[in-house]
Design a protein around this motif. Structure first.
Motif, PDB file in Angstrom:
ATOM      1  N   VAL A 100       0.853  -1.578  -0.327  1.00 46.70           N
ATOM      2  CA  VAL A 100      -0.379   0.284  -0.121  1.00 46.70           C
ATOM      3  C   VAL A 100       0.605   1.500  -0.149  1.00 46.70           C
ATOM      4  CG1 VAL A 100      -1.879   1.325   1.228  1.00 46.70           C
ATOM      5  CG2 VAL A 100      -1.775  -1.333   1.235  1.00 46.70           C
ATOM      6  N   CYS A 101       0.351   1.964  -0.408  1.00 49.35           N
ATOM      7  CA  CYS A 101       1.347   3.700  -1.209  1.00 49.35           C
ATOM      8  C   CYS A 101       0.472   4.849  -1.259  1.00 49.35           C
ATOM      9  CB  CYS A 101       2.500   3.109  -2.681  1.00 49.35           C
ATOM     10  SG  CYS A 101       2.490   2.314  -2.687  1.00 49.35           S
ATOM     11  N   LEU A 102       1.142   5.610  -0.092  1.00 45.45           N
ATOM     12  CA  LEU A 102       0.459   6.886  -0.292  1.00 45.45           C
ATOM     13  C   LEU A 102       1.147   7.225  -1.185  1.00 45.45           C
ATOM     14  CD1 LEU A 102      -0.675   9.562   0.965  1.00 45.45           C
ATOM     15  CD2 LEU A 102       1.255   9.988   2.634  1.00 45.45           C
ATOM     16  N   ASP A 103       0.580   8.372  -2.512  1.00 47.97           N
ATOM     17  CA  ASP A 103       1.167   8.846  -3.786  1.00 47.97           C
ATOM     18  C   ASP A 103       0.485  10.162  -2.949  1.00 47.97           C
ATOM     19  OD1 ASP A 103       1.987   6.271  -4.394  1.00 47.97           O
ATOM     20  OD2 ASP A 103       0.801   6.543  -5.965  1.00 47.97           O
ATOM     21  N   ASP A 104       1.331  11.014  -4.272  1.00 44.65           N
ATOM     22  CA  ASP A 104       0.859  12.448  -4.810  1.00 44.65           C
ATOM     23  C   ASP A 104      -0.064  12.550  -5.354  1.00 44.65           C
ATOM     24  OD1 ASP A 104       2.091  12.273  -7.329  1.00 44.65           O
ATOM     25  OD2 ASP A 104       3.886  13.219  -6.645  1.00 44.65           O
ATOM     26  N   GLY A 105      -0.338  13.566  -6.111  1.00 44.00           N
ATOM     27  CA  GLY A 105      -1.257  13.379  -7.310  1.00 44.00           C
ATOM     28  C   GLY A 105      -1.343  13.231  -8.640  1.00 44.00           C
ATOM     29  N   ASN A 106       0.298  13.472  -8.756  1.00 45.21           N
ATOM     30  CA  ASN A 106       0.576  11.945 -10.050  1.00 45.21           C
ATOM     31  C   ASN A 106       1.055  10.747 -10.288  1.00 45.21           C
ATOM     32  OD1 ASN A 106       1.152  15.501 -10.756  1.00 45.21           O
ATOM     33  ND2 ASN A 106       2.617  15.612  -9.611  1.00 45.21           N
ATOM     34  N   LEU A 107       0.586  10.340  -9.383  1.00 42.54           N
ATOM     35  CA  LEU A 107       0.640   8.896  -8.753  1.00 42.54           C
ATOM     36  C   LEU A 107       2.166   9.012  -8.552  1.00 42.54           C
ATOM     37  CD1 LEU A 107      -2.167   7.465 -10.978  1.00 42.54           C
ATOM     38  CD2 LEU A 107      -2.071   7.902  -8.343  1.00 42.54           C
ATOM     39  N   LYS A 108       2.640   9.097  -8.007  1.00 48.32           N
ATOM     40  CA  LYS A 108       4.382   9.261  -7.692  1.00 48.32           C
ATOM     41  C   LYS A 108       4.284   8.175  -6.060  1.00 48.32           C
ATOM     42  CE  LYS A 108       9.289  10.939  -6.415  1.00 48.32           C
ATOM     43  NZ  LYS A 108       9.631  12.471  -6.364  1.00 48.32           N
ATOM     44  N   ASP A 109       5.019   6.978  -6.319  1.00 49.58           N
ATOM     45  CA  ASP A 109       4.511   7.003  -4.587  1.00 49.58           C
ATOM     46  C   ASP A 109       6.046   6.915  -3.747  1.00 49.58           C
ATOM     47  OD1 ASP A 109       2.996   5.063  -5.908  1.00 49.58           O
ATOM     48  OD2 ASP A 109       4.888   3.253  -6.296  1.00 49.58           O
ATOM     49  N   LEU A 110       5.433   7.607  -2.579  1.00 50.62           N
ATOM     50  CA  LEU A 110       6.500   8.638  -1.870  1.00 50.62           C
ATOM     51  C   LEU A 110       6.835   7.647  -0.460  1.00 50.62           C
ATOM     52  CD1 LEU A 110       3.193  11.610  -1.702  1.00 50.62           C
ATOM     53  CD2 LEU A 110       5.849  11.667  -2.940  1.00 50.62           C
ATOM     54  N   LEU A 111       5.859   7.207  -0.091  1.00 52.64           N
ATOM     55  CA  LEU A 111       5.935   5.752   0.979  1.00 52.64           C
ATOM     56  C   LEU A 111       5.512   4.901   0.479  1.00 52.64           C
ATOM     57  CD1 LEU A 111       7.948   4.737   2.882  1.00 52.64           C
ATOM     58  CD2 LEU A 111       6.087   6.700   4.335  1.00 52.64           C
ATOM     59  N   CYS A 112       6.275   3.129   0.831  1.00 53.28           N
ATOM     60  CA  CYS A 112       5.006   2.050   0.464  1.00 53.28           C
ATOM     61  C   CYS A 112       4.969   1.258   1.968  1.00 53.28           C
ATOM     62  CB  CYS A 112       5.618   1.791  -0.755  1.00 53.28           C
ATOM     63  SG  CYS A 112       4.543   2.146  -2.104  1.00 53.28           S
ATOM     64  N   GLN A 113       4.473   0.520   2.486  1.00 60.14           N
ATOM     65  CA  GLN A 113       4.216  -0.825   3.299  1.00 60.14           C
ATOM     66  C   GLN A 113       3.902  -1.928   3.100  1.00 60.14           C
ATOM     67  OE1 GLN A 113       2.585   0.997   6.965  1.00 60.14           O
ATOM     68  NE2 GLN A 113       4.517   2.092   7.766  1.00 60.14           N
TER      69      GLN A 113
END
Length: 144
Positions: free
Chosen positions: A126-139
């Motif tokens: 599961v990833c927190l993405d920015d509005g451009n769908l760039k993965d910022l942090l995943c677990q």
């Protein structure tokens, strides 16, 4: 006499067939396992929710937060990847564009990610993405 005997025998056979085909008393279908996703945080932004593990997919529901609406890089979405037991990626999918959080906290609609192998996904990332769908942090989360 033979008519009554035949009717009685037919009734016994029908009743036995019905009872043998019925599930055992107290038998229930097992619920699909659910995993809670604690907040995955980047600064003051985060995503959290639940993963429901199905036989050939997972469903994800939750909430994500963005503290700025200054542009797509500051907005937040949630993206999910499914993997088999050997670590091969099976599928990916994420929150809908309409559910993007920009300067707000927003619930996202449930979405389904494919995992089309027997038994379904062994691992979900599961990833927190920015509005451009760039993965910022995943677990990662393993199937229970």
């Amino acid at each position: 006499m033979q008519t009554h005997l035949a009717a009685a025998l037919g009734s016994v056979v029908l009743t036995a067939g019905t009872l043998l085909g019925a599930p055992a008393a107290g038998a229930q279908t097992s619920a699909y396992p659910v995993t809670s996703v604690p907040p995955i945080e980047v600064g003051n932004t985060w995503t959290k929710g639940t993963i429901t593990w199905y036989n050939r997919s997972v469903a994800v529901t939750g909430t994500h937060k963005s503290v700025s609406a200054a542009g797509p890089a500051y907005c937040r979405r949630t993206w999910v990847y499914t993997y088999d037991a050997a670590g091969a990626q099976l599928g990916s999918g994420g929150s809908y564009a309409a559910d993007t959080a920009c300067g707000t906290t927003k619930n996202y609609s449930s979405f389904t990610v494919p995992a089309d192998v027997p038994g379904g996904a062994a691992l979900v990332r599961v990833c927190l993405d920015d509005g451009n769908l760039k993965d910022l942090l995943c677990q990662p989360f393993r199937r229970p």
